[in-house]
Design a protein around this motif. Structure first.
Motif, short mmCIF file in Angstrom:
data_model
loop_
_atom_site.label_atom_id
_atom_site.label_comp_id
_atom_site.label_asym_id
_atom_site.label_seq_id
_atom_site.Cartn_x
_atom_site.Cartn_y
_atom_site.Cartn_z
N ARG A 130 9.55 7.50 8.12
CA ARG A 130 10.90 8.02 8.33
C ARG A 130 11.36 7.51 9.70
O ARG A 130 10.68 7.74 10.70
CB ARG A 130 10.94 9.54 8.31
N LEU A 143 3.97 7.19 4.19
CA LEU A 143 5.40 7.45 4.18
C LEU A 143 5.97 7.27 5.58
O LEU A 143 5.35 7.69 6.56
CB LEU A 143 5.68 8.86 3.67
N ARG A 184 8.28 4.63 1.22
CA ARG A 184 6.87 4.80 0.87
C ARG A 184 6.22 3.44 0.72
O ARG A 184 6.69 2.60 -0.02
CB ARG A 184 6.77 5.58 -0.44
#
Length: 152
Positions: A138, A136, A77
């Protein structure tokens, strides 16, 4: 002296909106002028051009994940704080949580390009507001709403 006799008004509100959970924190703070504590406070939070959803979509379509972050498959984050001035201009950009790989610098660079916002108001007066926005990641990419699962 009771709490209602306070001469200077300062308060914090949290509002949620992010790329994932639609969560953005905001806080409205009166400037250094003296104000009586009103029986009912009327607050209007600052609003980005196109509203919260429009701003989220603008971030998604314009944020360029740095190549080094993609290669490193960075996850985590990234959180930025900034101020929305009384005239709607943005200032005082600070990365409060960084995941490295130049992701924070890229976000500051993008948000600096934002059009002026509708300012926040308290009791009919424009006020300077703090705003927090999380991104965020990933595996080196932005994590979007589709990827999220809500837990109760």
């Amino acid at each position: 002296m009771g709490i209602f006799s306070a001469r200077k008004l300062s308060f914090t509100c949290i509002l949620s909106i992010s790329l994932l959970s639609q969560g953005v924190g905001q806080s409205l703070v009166m400037d250094d002028s003296i104000a009586e504590f009103p029986p009912q406070m009327n607050e209007v939070f600052p609003e980005p051009p196109g509203g919260a959803v429009g701003f989220k979509n603008w971030i998604i379509s314009n944020y360029k994940v740095p190549t080094v972050a993609k290669k490193a498959k960075v996850s985590g984050r990234l959180i930025i704080n900034f101020k929305v001035e009384r005239d709607g201009k943005l200032s005082d950009f600070q990365i409060t949580r960084d995941i490295g790989y130049h992701t924070g610098e890229a976000l500051i660079e993008l948000i600096r390009k934002s059009s002026p916002w509708k300012p926040g108001y308290q009791n009919g007066r424009a006020v300077k507001c703090g705003y927090t926005y999380p991104l965020l990641f990933r595996n080196g990419n932005l994590k979007l709403d589709i990827d999220t699962k809500r837990q109760r």
